[in-house]
Design an enzyme around this catalytic site. Structure first.
Site, mmCIF file in Angstrom:
data_model
loop_
_atom_site.group_PDB
_atom_site.id
_atom_site.type_symbol
_atom_site.label_atom_id
_atom_site.label_comp_id
_atom_site.label_asym_id
_atom_site.label_seq_id
_atom_site.Cartn_x
_atom_site.Cartn_y
_atom_site.Cartn_z
ATOM 1 N N LYS A 71 82.516 19.606 45.514
ATOM 2 C CA LYS A 71 83.233 20.368 46.130
ATOM 3 C C LYS A 71 82.831 21.191 46.257
ATOM 4 O O LYS A 71 81.480 22.001 45.796
ATOM 5 C CB LYS A 71 83.779 21.239 44.862
ATOM 6 N N THR B 75 90.106 33.998 44.112
ATOM 7 C CA THR B 75 90.278 32.299 44.359
ATOM 8 C C THR B 75 90.187 31.615 42.681
ATOM 9 O O THR B 75 89.469 30.855 42.218
ATOM 10 C CB THR B 75 88.867 31.620 44.757
ATOM 11 N N GLY C 187 90.543 30.041 39.875
ATOM 12 C CA GLY C 187 91.247 28.417 39.311
ATOM 13 C C GLY C 187 91.442 27.186 40.741
ATOM 14 O O GLY C 187 91.811 26.545 39.948
ATOM 15 N N THR C 188 90.389 27.796 41.289
ATOM 16 C CA THR C 188 90.901 27.138 42.429
ATOM 17 C C THR C 188 90.331 25.643 42.119
ATOM 18 O O THR C 188 91.154 24.615 42.596
ATOM 19 C CB THR C 188 89.213 27.246 43.940
ATOM 20 N N GLY C 189 89.427 25.594 41.617
ATOM 21 C CA GLY C 189 88.631 23.965 40.833
ATOM 22 C C GLY C 189 89.457 23.520 40.212
ATOM 23 O O GLY C 189 89.912 22.331 40.152
ATOM 24 N N CYS C 190 90.392 23.938 39.085
ATOM 25 C CA CYS C 190 91.602 23.102 38.348
ATOM 26 C C CYS C 190 92.563 22.404 39.662
ATOM 27 O O CYS C 190 92.989 21.375 38.649
ATOM 28 C CB CYS C 190 92.042 23.956 37.434
HETATM 29 N N1 LIG Z 1 87.161 30.144 49.981
HETATM 30 C C1 LIG Z 1 87.879 29.283 50.289
HETATM 31 N N2 LIG Z 1 88.353 29.311 51.499
HETATM 32 C C2 LIG Z 1 88.463 27.484 51.362
HETATM 33 N N3 LIG Z 1 88.645 26.597 50.264
HETATM 34 C C3 LIG Z 1 87.755 27.231 49.101
HETATM 35 C C4 LIG Z 1 87.408 28.142 48.718
HETATM 36 N N4 LIG Z 1 87.160 28.038 47.486
HETATM 37 C C5 LIG Z 1 87.698 26.919 46.806
HETATM 38 N N5 LIG Z 1 87.989 26.291 48.062
HETATM 39 C C6 LIG Z 1 88.269 24.989 48.213
HETATM 40 O O1 LIG Z 1 88.618 24.933 46.660
HETATM 41 C C7 LIG Z 1 88.126 23.632 45.553
HETATM 42 C C8 LIG Z 1 87.848 23.973 44.680
HETATM 43 O O2 LIG Z 1 86.031 24.204 45.223
HETATM 44 P P1 LIG Z 1 85.254 25.289 44.175
HETATM 45 O O3 LIG Z 1 85.343 26.743 44.021
HETATM 46 O O4 LIG Z 1 84.029 24.748 44.624
HETATM 47 O O5 LIG Z 1 85.385 24.842 42.452
HETATM 48 P P2 LIG Z 1 85.418 25.957 41.013
HETATM 49 O O6 LIG Z 1 86.844 26.309 41.342
HETATM 50 O O7 LIG Z 1 85.924 24.702 40.292
HETATM 51 O O8 LIG Z 1 84.106 26.897 41.340
HETATM 52 C C9 LIG Z 1 87.679 23.442 47.060
HETATM 53 O O9 LIG Z 1 88.623 21.879 47.543
HETATM 54 C C10 LIG Z 1 87.258 24.041 47.472
HETATM 55 O O10 LIG Z 1 86.586 23.506 49.587
HETATM 56 C C1 LIG Z 2 90.763 27.204 30.911
HETATM 57 C C2 LIG Z 2 89.940 27.846 32.021
HETATM 58 N N1 LIG Z 2 89.534 25.881 32.271
HETATM 59 C C3 LIG Z 2 88.965 26.010 33.486
HETATM 60 C C4 LIG Z 2 88.562 27.509 34.186
HETATM 61 C C5 LIG Z 2 87.771 27.596 35.325
HETATM 62 O O1 LIG Z 2 88.213 27.672 36.319
HETATM 63 P P1 LIG Z 2 88.168 27.808 37.784
HETATM 64 O O2 LIG Z 2 89.388 25.997 38.666
HETATM 65 O O3 LIG Z 2 86.692 26.904 37.901
HETATM 66 O O4 LIG Z 2 87.631 28.283 38.151
HETATM 67 P P2 LIG Z 2 86.954 29.961 37.938
HETATM 68 O O5 LIG Z 2 86.741 30.967 36.466
HETATM 69 O O6 LIG Z 2 85.934 29.400 38.891
HETATM 70 O O7 LIG Z 2 88.077 30.604 38.498
HETATM 71 C C6 LIG Z 2 88.839 29.446 33.545
HETATM 72 N N2 LIG Z 2 88.528 30.331 34.137
HETATM 73 N N3 LIG Z 2 89.499 29.295 32.604
#
Ligand SMILES: Nc1ncnc2c1ncn2[C@@H]1O[C@H](COP(=O)(O)OP(=O)(O)O)[C@@H](O)[C@H]1O
Ligand SMILES: Cc1ncc(COP(=O)(O)OP(=O)(O)O)c(N)n1
Length: 268
Positions: free
Chosen positions: A173, A205, A207-210
């Site tokens: 991602k 942002t 929880g975007t990954g979840c």
């Molecule tokens: N600021 C942003 N603008 C647009 N898309 C985003 C943004 N941040 C994350 N994404 C998208 O959200 C999803 C999760 O990405 P990411 O943030 O890398 O994961 P995580 O939450 O696990 O760190 C991906 O599809 C990524 O392209």
């Molecule tokens: C309970 C729990 N699970 C996963 C996460 C991490 O979530 P993620 O979507 O990677 O978002 P961020 O923590 O990067 O905002 C979490 N925080 N808690």
């Protein structure tokens, strides 16, 4: 009715973890079920506490689902320890579950550890070979592959390395990109596919990954291909980040209603 099971941690703030997964499942019209691996005390300012469940409790939740309700897809998130990872892998094998999306959650945005360091090897050895799709962000891909990822060429090399660990599809991602675009890279063992959107300038942002991984699982349960599922997941998360909520003083949650709302606007 398609059924999807999330095996992940609970986020009291409702933006990530089990809560984000179940909201995403609901919005994508699949029946959501959960096996909770840990309870976290969390809000938009950070993680105030992590309370892992016993291996017995995790195993029993999976048995309860597997012996009665079944699942058309599985999504894993925060797994916390090597013992929990082994219990989850055993459950997936026992019930022969297909369409397994592994989000290798390691560290929350605020820096709190959601996976013990010694559990990384168990994740690689026990869970990745059972995964249909793995969805690391860039820092997680660096830990799993033990390589530094700076360029798109590095990302492609990392995707190949992850694929060689036994996963069928790899999505690295791009939310951590320092560019003005967020590009998610999909590798199927032969070709690369790119999912690009404008990077939205926001602190909300959490929880975007979840949410992204849960959307992939929901679409796989309904019979879509991985390429189609990633496309929907990307649109889902883009809508959820764009149509901002303002909750809490820190990194707020995304808007899980936004995707359905955008579809209704198109239909109107
Ligand atoms: N600021 C942003 N603008 C647009 N898309 C985003 C943004 N941040 C994350 N994404 C998208 O959200 C999803 C999760 O990405 P990411 O943030 O890398 O994961 P995580 O939450 O696990 O760190 C991906 O599809 C990524 O392209
Ligand atoms: C309970 C729990 N699970 C996963 C996460 C991490 O979530 P993620 O979507 O990677 O978002 P961020 O923590 O990067 O905002 C979490 N925080 N808690």
């Amino acid at each position: 009715m398609y059924k999807v099971l999330t095996i992940a941690g609970s986020d009291s703030g409702g933006g990530a973890g089990i809560q984000a997964d179940l909201k995403t499942f609901q919005e994508l019209d699949v029946f959501g079920m959960s096996a909770i691996t840990a309870v976290t005390a969390q809000n938009t300012l950070g993680v105030q506490g992590v309370y892992p469940m016993s291996v017995e409790a995790v195993t029993q939740q999976i048995q309860s689902i597997g012996t009665d309700m079944g699942a058309d897809a599985i999504k894993t998130g925060m797994l916390f320890s090597a013992e929990i990872i082994r219990a989850v892998a055993a459950g997936i094998e026992q019930f022969g579950w297909k369409h397994v999306v592994v989000d290798p959650v390691m560290i929350a945005k605020g820096g709190a550890s959601l996976l013990q360091q010694e559990a990384v090897e168990a994740l690689k050895e026990e869970l990745l070979p059972l995964a249909t799709v793995v969805t690391p962000n860039i820092p997680e891909a660096e830990v799993l592959t033990k390589m530094k990822i700076e360029t798109m060429a590095d990302r492609q090399r990392a995707a190949k390395r992850l694929h060689s660990m036994g996963v069928t599809y790899v999505v690295i991602k791009g939310g951590h990109d320092v560019l003005d675009e967020a590009t998610d890279l999909l590798y199927d063992g032969t070709s690369f596919f790119y999912y690009t959107s404008p990077k939205i300038a926001t602190k909300n942002t959490h929880g975007t990954g979840c949410t992204f991984a849960a959307a992939i699982a929901a679409q796989l349960a309904k019979g879509q291909s991985v390429q189609e599922a990633v496309q929907v997941a990307k649109a889902f998360i883009q809508a959820a980040i764009t149509d901002e909520l303002q909750i809490g003083a820190g990194h707020g949650p995304t808007n899980h209603w936004a995707y359905q709302k955008s579809l209704k606007q198109v239909l109107r």
